[in-house]
Structure formats: C-alpha cells, structure tokens
Design an enzyme around this catalytic site. Structure first.
Site, PDB file in Angstrom:
ATOM      1  N   LYS A 176      35.069  23.286  37.431  1.00  0.00           N
ATOM      2  CA  LYS A 176      34.913  23.421  38.885  1.00  0.00           C
ATOM      3  C   LYS A 176      33.559  24.078  39.144  1.00  0.00           C
ATOM      4  O   LYS A 176      33.400  25.292  39.009  1.00  0.00           O
ATOM      5  CB  LYS A 176      36.054  24.303  39.432  1.00  0.00           C
ATOM      6  CG  LYS A 176      36.485  24.014  40.858  1.00  0.00           C
ATOM      7  CD  LYS A 176      35.446  24.258  41.921  1.00  0.00           C
ATOM      8  CE  LYS A 176      35.304  25.706  42.316  1.00  0.00           C
ATOM      9  NZ  LYS A 176      34.149  25.903  43.235  1.00  0.00           N
ATOM     10  N   GLU A 386      25.345  45.170  43.588  1.00  0.00           N
ATOM     11  CA  GLU A 386      24.582  44.023  43.114  1.00  0.00           C
ATOM     12  C   GLU A 386      24.040  43.261  44.327  1.00  0.00           C
ATOM     13  O   GLU A 386      24.792  42.887  45.217  1.00  0.00           O
ATOM     14  CB  GLU A 386      25.488  43.111  42.297  1.00  0.00           C
ATOM     15  CG  GLU A 386      24.732  41.922  41.745  1.00  0.00           C
ATOM     16  CD  GLU A 386      25.576  41.081  40.806  1.00  0.00           C
ATOM     17  OE1 GLU A 386      26.708  40.735  41.179  1.00  0.00           O
ATOM     18  OE2 GLU A 386      25.091  40.767  39.710  1.00  0.00           O
TER      19      GLU A 386
HETATM   20  P1  ADP Z   1      29.316  33.856  45.313  1.00  0.00           P
HETATM   21  O1  ADP Z   1      30.024  34.808  46.234  1.00  0.00           O
HETATM   22  O2  ADP Z   1      28.031  34.406  44.853  1.00  0.00           O
HETATM   23  O3  ADP Z   1      29.226  32.453  45.828  1.00  0.00           O
HETATM   24  P2  ADP Z   1      31.692  33.486  43.852  1.00  0.00           P
HETATM   25  O4  ADP Z   1      32.229  34.452  42.884  1.00  0.00           O
HETATM   26  O5  ADP Z   1      32.328  33.401  45.193  1.00  0.00           O
HETATM   27  O6  ADP Z   1      30.174  33.803  43.996  1.00  0.00           O
HETATM   28  O7  ADP Z   1      31.658  32.015  43.241  1.00  0.00           O
HETATM   29  C1  ADP Z   1      31.676  31.689  41.880  1.00  0.00           C
HETATM   30  C2  ADP Z   1      32.610  30.543  41.652  1.00  0.00           C
HETATM   31  O8  ADP Z   1      33.932  30.972  41.973  1.00  0.00           O
HETATM   32  C3  ADP Z   1      32.358  29.315  42.520  1.00  0.00           C
HETATM   33  O9  ADP Z   1      32.597  28.152  41.758  1.00  0.00           O
HETATM   34  C4  ADP Z   1      33.396  29.465  43.614  1.00  0.00           C
HETATM   35  O10 ADP Z   1      33.760  28.251  44.220  1.00  0.00           O
HETATM   36  C5  ADP Z   1      34.540  30.047  42.832  1.00  0.00           C
HETATM   37  N1  ADP Z   1      35.554  30.747  43.651  1.00  0.00           N
HETATM   38  C6  ADP Z   1      35.363  31.453  44.791  1.00  0.00           C
HETATM   39  N2  ADP Z   1      36.526  31.923  45.261  1.00  0.00           N
HETATM   40  C7  ADP Z   1      37.508  31.520  44.420  1.00  0.00           C
HETATM   41  C8  ADP Z   1      38.918  31.669  44.353  1.00  0.00           C
HETATM   42  N3  ADP Z   1      39.594  32.337  45.280  1.00  0.00           N
HETATM   43  N4  ADP Z   1      39.588  31.105  43.325  1.00  0.00           N
HETATM   44  C9  ADP Z   1      38.920  30.423  42.367  1.00  0.00           C
HETATM   45  N5  ADP Z   1      37.591  30.230  42.378  1.00  0.00           N
HETATM   46  C10 ADP Z   1      36.873  30.764  43.373  1.00  0.00           C
END
Ligand code: ADP
Length: 483
Positions: A176, A386
């Site tokens: 993903k 961060e």
């Molecule tokens: P940022 O906030 O910098 O975009 P994230 O940690 O939100 O970083 O994103 C990293 C990855 O985690 C992306 O692929 C995002 O789609 C995914 N992601 C974000 N929220 C969730 C969630 N609740 N469950 C699973 N994957 C998630």
C-alpha cells in the site's frame, strides 16, 4: 485527460470495487499527474485473498525452490535497472525530489532486489545441542502474508526495502503506497508481472491510509504488517495489530542529533550537516534536525550552514540545476510552515530564511525554502517535534557530557551524526547516544547491506541487511527423539 490507474490484484489490473479514483499531483506545480484507484476494504480483501492463496497454495514460499525465488528477484532488479530513467522521472514528478536523487533511489531499489535475491538461497537455521538422545532443528520459515505500508518521501525505495526481503523470505505481499506518491509502486507492480512473479505474490493497492491501509492492518488473513511513516499512525497500527497479535515492524520518526565537535574537519562537517537537514527537502526520518555545535567553532559552523542554505537552488526536481524540490503536498507545506511560525513565536533566533522560487510556472508548487534557527533551549517545539522539512535548529554546547545529555533528550532514537577527528571521542559519543544508527564523520548513508531502525519511539524492529530479512521469518523448532 490524465492516465487512470487500476489496482494490481492476483496478477491482473482491476478497477476498484467502488469505482472511485483520486488524483495524484506534481508538487512542483500542483498540476494533476494521474488518476489513481481508491481502494477500499473490498479491494484489500481481494488482494489479501490472492496473497493468501499464493502463499498457502504453493505458488510462492516454502513450496518454491529457493533458486527460483532468487531468479525472479534478480529478474525484477534487471528490469528496474533497465527502466531507471523512466522510473526516476516518475518519482520526481510524483514526490518532487531532484532527478539525480530519484535516480539514486531507483538504483538502490534495484540493488535491494539483487542483495535479497542473493539471500533467498542462504536462509539457514541452527542445530542447537539438546543432548545425545534427540536432535533439535531450528528452521526459518516465511511469516506468511505481509501488508507493507509505505510513506511518500522515498516511495519506490521504501517499497522495495520491504518487498525485496519479504519476497526473498518467501512471503507474499500486499503493498500500500502513500496516497501522495503511488506511481512508482504501480510501476513496480507492472515490472513484477514482466519478471514472472506468480499471480498474487505481489499485489498493489492504492488508496488513503484510513480507507485502504487500515483494512489491511485489521485483515485476519494478514500475518504481518511492516510500516514506515509517522509516529502517530505507527502507534495506531500497533494497537490494531494487538487484536490478533499480528507481527509488526515500525519505522517511525526521528529528531536526530548532528554533533559537531571543535576538532572536526569543518570542510566535511559543514556540508555533511547541511546534507543531513536539507537533503531530500528535509523529508527524511533520519534528518539531522538538531545540530549541536561546540562553542569554539559555533560561529564558523553556523555561518557555513547558512552559506550552504543560501546556495540551495529551489525549483522543479526535473530542472538539472535544482538542488531542492518542493515538499510533497500542500498539507506538508502547511505543517512545516506552521513549525517555522512556532519557532519565531517561541523566540528561536532566525539565522536564515530562504525565498520561494519566483518562476510563474512554479506558483502552484509546495515550496518551503531552507530555514536555519538558533536556540539554547531544547524546550522549543522546533527542537522537540519532527518537522519533516528543511528546517535546521542549531544549539551550542560546551562539553561531551552536556552534548550527549542533550542528544538523548528526545523521545526518538533513530539516528545520530558525530563529527570529530578524535577516534576515542567518536566511539565514546557513539556508545552514549541512544540511536539505531550512528554516523561518524558522515551523514545519512544507509547501505542496504547494513541495518536500519530506531531505539525508543522511533520504531520497533530493523530493516535492511540480514536484519531486514529476519523480520519476515519465523523460527520453528523441530525436535526429533532419537533414542
Ligand atoms: P504522513 O502523515 O507524513 O503522510 P503517515 O504516517 O500518515 O505519514 O503515512 C504513511 C503511510 O501510512 C501512508 O501510506 C498512509 O496512507 C498510511 N496510513 C495513514 N493512516 C493510516 C491508517 N490509519 N492505517 C493504515 N495506514 C495508514
């Protein structure tokens, strides 16, 4: 009309069940690059079912000779190298980084497959002594179906950092990518078909975190989640994984110290420090965002860092003269600008603030110029949280004890850089700093053969090298009574 992409499920390109799509944009201009399938729980279920079938049915995993696994991974590496120019361009368009950096990412991604293809034929176990009347074999087996959730700062590289060891171990995967940068993961999917990976071994589902990532995390058919991203999402994922005791590896954030001692070779330390915070637009989990400088060389290092910031050419990553691209999204720009505002508000001294590119074609881009703050206080938000952008916080120090205390005064523990000509001091500081990666007289190298991962709240588990492979294996003890 922009290209419209599908999902890779069970070796075929399919439309998302709900028929929904979202746009991915060029962060240098804000223009739409492509329309991407928005996967939901039904699509994730199809992908996991395919991965499950490939694993349990013997298309991959223990039923396939190790050599065959290795051959497929070498073939994928060859295809990545063949398409390096096209993939680098796609990466720059989707996430903004300079083309030369994107090219390095793609080459390292190819090497990742070569490296782990080699490992596929070298996964051995142990025969611990258990007395004369029995034989105990500890063998390694693939953990099973893995959900791989990756971020947007090194889209292809982070994907391959998980996909390559997972497939080498014999796992099947559902990848993903981040919704901001899905294009190179889709390209990897296309190449995996060309390389002859059996259907279901690598599935690619694009979509948002909540809609596509979360159903993957909670799916009972998934044995392991490997996640790289923010601490908040990592915590959430770990809580969800507790429900069925899913295995989980987390690579999260950092607030890494970069320590410049007075005896350092400043002609190396200054550009290295600048690379540590301005490289990849500062969108790096291991960015050396807290820069500690021994007081006697403080003015020289600060001045040098400001010169380096001034020398940055901000613009479209496709322009060969550009050394810093835009941030990945409007939201990320907003976050980073918020931190710059907080720095000013809380009394950090602004040593340098660059300007945005003025070319009209870039008016819609998500640019944040390099920024350098000075402070004595580690209590400021910019010294604690961060930022994930090109914002340096420079702090003076007087002795080794003080700087190691300050370096460790953070909830994170991903990386640290130490600049000194004194080997004894380097080792003492390297041992004292609580971080998963310590660089001495360098900043940011992450050789794929070594190890990567954080202490404290920077994550759980390790990637790269044999450690990254281990993360996709289970141990099984087979005990045979001989007498
Ligand atoms: P940022 O906030 O910098 O975009 P994230 O940690 O939100 O970083 O994103 C990293 C990855 O985690 C992306 O692929 C995002 O789609 C995914 N992601 C974000 N929220 C969730 C969630 N609740 N469950 C699973 N994957 C998630």
């Amino acid at each position: 009309m922009a290209d419209q992409h599908q999902l890779l499920v069970d070796g075929a390109w399919v439309d998302p069940a709900a028929g929904e799509h979202f746009d991915t944009v060029d962060p240098a201009t804000g223009e739409v690059l492509a329309s991407v399938a928005a996967a939901g729980a039904d699509d994730v279920d199809r992908a996991v079912t395919a991965a499950r079938r490939a694993f349990d049915g013997g298309a991959w995993g223990l039923a396939v000779p190790e050599r065959e696994r290795a051959e497929k991974l070498f073939a994928l590496a060859t295809l990545l190298r063949r398409d390096v120019d096209e993939l680098a361009r796609l990466e720059t368009l989707d996430c903004g980084k300079p083309l030369e950096d994107a090219r390095w990412d793609v080459e390292e991604a190819a090497f990742m497959f070569e490296y782990y293809a080699g490992w596929a034929t070298k996964i051995t176990g142990d025969i611990p002594p258990v007395g004369p009347e029995a034989l105990s074999l500890v063998v390694k087996e693939p953990v099973g179906v893995c959900g791989l959730i990756v971020p947007w700062n090194y889209p292809l590289l982070m994907a391959c950092q998980k996909v390559a060891p997972a497939l080498a171990a014999g796992c099947t995967v559902v990848l993903k990518p981040a919704e901001q940068t899905p294009l190179t993961a889709l390209a990897l999917g296309r190449l995996s078909i060309e390389a002859g990976l059996p259907p279901g071994v690598l599935n690619v589902v694009t979509g948002t975190g909540p809609a596509a990532g979360e159903p993957l995390v909670t799916h009972r058919g998934v044995d392991k989640i490997s996640f790289t991203g923010s601490k908040a999402v990592g915590q959430h994922i770990m809580r969800l994984c507790a429900d069925d005791l899913k295995r989980v590896t987390l690579e999260l954030g950092g607030k890494s110290p970069n320590i410049v001692f007075a005896d350092a070779d400043l002609s190396e330390a200054v550009p290295g420090t600048a690379l540590g915070i301005f490289g990849n637009q500062g969108e790096v989990c291991s960015a050396g965002s807290r820069i500690f400088v021994e007081r006697s060389v403080y003015d020289d290092v600060l001045g040098g860092l400001v010169d380096e910031a001034r020398a940055v050419t901000l613009g479209s990553g496709l322009d060969p003269d550009v050394t810093m691209g835009p941030l990945v999204s409007a939201l990320q720009r907003e976050r980073v600008e918020g931190y710059i505002g907080l720095g000013k508000q809380q009394g950090a001294r602004l040593a340098y603030e660059g300007t945005r590119p003025d070319h009209p074609a870039l008016a819609g881009g998500f640019f944040v110029p390099p920024t350098v703050f000075e402070t004595d206080s580690l209590d400021l938000t910019i010294a604690r949280e961060e930022i994930f952008g090109p914002v340096a916080t420079v702090v003076p120090f007087d002795d080794v004890d003080q700087v190691t205390r300050m370096a460790n005064d953070t909830e994170y523990g991903l990386a640290a850089a130490i600049w000194t000509r004194d080997i004894g001091k380097a080792f003492a500081a390297a041992k004292a700093v609580r971080a998963g990666v310590v660089w001495v007289n360098d900043s940011q190298p992450a050789p794929s053969e070594a190890s990567w991962g954080g202490f404290k709240q920077s994550g759980i588990g390790r990637e790269l090298g044999p450690y990254g492979l281990e993360a996709f294996l289970e141990s099984k003890q087979i005990y045979v009574k001989l007498a």
